[in-house]
Design a protein around this motif. Sequence first.
Motif, short mmCIF file in Angstrom:
data_model
loop_
_atom_site.label_atom_id
_atom_site.label_comp_id
_atom_site.label_asym_id
_atom_site.label_seq_id
_atom_site.Cartn_x
_atom_site.Cartn_y
_atom_site.Cartn_z
N PRO A 133 -0.37 9.40 5.09
CA PRO A 133 0.68 10.38 5.44
C PRO A 133 0.08 11.59 6.16
O PRO A 133 -1.07 11.96 5.93
N SER A 134 0.90 12.21 7.01
CA SER A 134 0.42 13.34 7.81
C SER A 134 0.09 14.56 6.96
O SER A 134 -0.69 15.41 7.37
N GLN A 135 0.69 14.65 5.77
CA GLN A 135 0.36 15.73 4.85
C GLN A 135 0.13 15.14 3.47
O GLN A 135 0.96 14.38 2.97
N LEU A 136 -1.00 15.50 2.87
CA LEU A 136 -1.32 15.03 1.53
C LEU A 136 -1.28 16.23 0.58
O LEU A 136 -1.91 17.25 0.85
N PRO A 137 -0.54 16.12 -0.54
CA PRO A 137 -0.49 17.23 -1.49
C PRO A 137 -1.81 17.37 -2.23
O PRO A 137 -2.72 16.56 -2.09
N ASP A 138 -1.91 18.40 -3.07
CA ASP A 138 -3.12 18.64 -3.84
C ASP A 138 -3.44 17.49 -4.78
O ASP A 138 -4.58 17.14 -4.99
N SER A 139 -2.40 16.91 -5.38
CA SER A 139 -2.63 15.75 -6.25
C SER A 139 -1.68 14.63 -5.84
O SER A 139 -0.49 14.83 -5.66
N PHE A 160 0.87 -1.17 0.00
CA PHE A 160 0.00 0.00 0.00
C PHE A 160 0.91 1.23 0.00
O PHE A 160 1.81 1.32 0.84
N ALA A 161 0.66 2.19 -0.91
CA ALA A 161 1.53 3.36 -1.00
C ALA A 161 0.76 4.61 -1.40
O ALA A 161 -0.20 4.53 -2.18
N PHE A 162 1.19 5.74 -0.86
CA PHE A 162 0.70 7.06 -1.26
C PHE A 162 1.83 7.71 -2.06
O PHE A 162 2.97 7.77 -1.59
N ILE A 163 1.51 8.21 -3.25
CA ILE A 163 2.52 8.71 -4.19
C ILE A 163 2.24 10.17 -4.52
O ILE A 163 1.12 10.52 -4.90
N ASP A 164 3.25 11.03 -4.37
CA ASP A 164 3.16 12.43 -4.77
C ASP A 164 3.29 12.49 -6.29
O ASP A 164 4.32 12.10 -6.85
N LEU A 165 2.26 12.97 -6.99
CA LEU A 165 2.25 12.96 -8.44
C LEU A 165 3.14 14.04 -9.05
O LEU A 165 3.65 13.87 -10.16
N VAL A 166 3.33 15.14 -8.34
CA VAL A 166 4.17 16.22 -8.87
C VAL A 166 5.64 15.85 -8.72
O VAL A 166 6.41 15.92 -9.68
N ALA A 167 6.03 15.44 -7.52
CA ALA A 167 7.43 15.07 -7.27
C ALA A 167 7.75 13.67 -7.80
O ALA A 167 8.92 13.31 -7.90
N LYS A 168 6.73 12.89 -8.09
CA LYS A 168 6.89 11.50 -8.54
C LYS A 168 7.75 10.71 -7.57
O LYS A 168 8.75 10.08 -7.93
N GLN A 169 7.31 10.75 -6.30
CA GLN A 169 7.99 9.99 -5.27
C GLN A 169 6.99 9.59 -4.19
O GLN A 169 5.90 10.15 -4.11
N LEU A 170 7.38 8.62 -3.38
CA LEU A 170 6.52 8.18 -2.28
C LEU A 170 6.38 9.29 -1.25
O LEU A 170 7.34 10.02 -0.98
#
Length: 173
Positions: free
Chosen positions: A124-130, A80-90
């Motif tokens: 994650p404690s902070q989730l980005p916009d996308s 299970f993973a949350f991925i930052d789409l802008v930075a393209k990293q976990l």
Amino acid sequence: MSRIFILAFVLFATLFAVNAAPLALEKRETEFGQCPNVPPTVVTLDVKITPDPAVAGGDETFDVKGTMQIDVVTGDQMVFAFIDLVAKQLLEDPLIVDICSLPGVTCPIKAGTVFSTTQKYTAPSQLPDSYAIGVGIGSGQPEFVPLGCAIAFVGGNDLSAVSSADLEVWNFL
């Protein structure tokens, strides 16, 4: 003449009252779909999360169902993973569990057999916009072979560009 003004006033007052009333917001469910750039033998998992949408720092419950095309055996893993789409990293380290140790799963799971399980994971404690939420099942060591996968794209204006060939989802799982 005064009747026309009264009628017009009542109509405008009604129109303004209706437009000023809060509209019922439609809850948009997080939709998981097929992972891009995986082999055609990889099954698309049916995933539902609670609460939906994900709450930053909150406990998420993942309900995962699927019918695998290949036997699932002891040692196979669910990620299970949350991925930052802008930075393209976990966003944080993924949760990796032995699928055979999950509630409701009895191994081996023969190909063509439906399985279902539930797993808790803290967002994650902070989730980005996308961002994306990925769930995968893989087999084998040292090379991890994908068996099942699902991904949900959350936020942003145009996620169709991100969900295409740009993102190698399996690299994050």
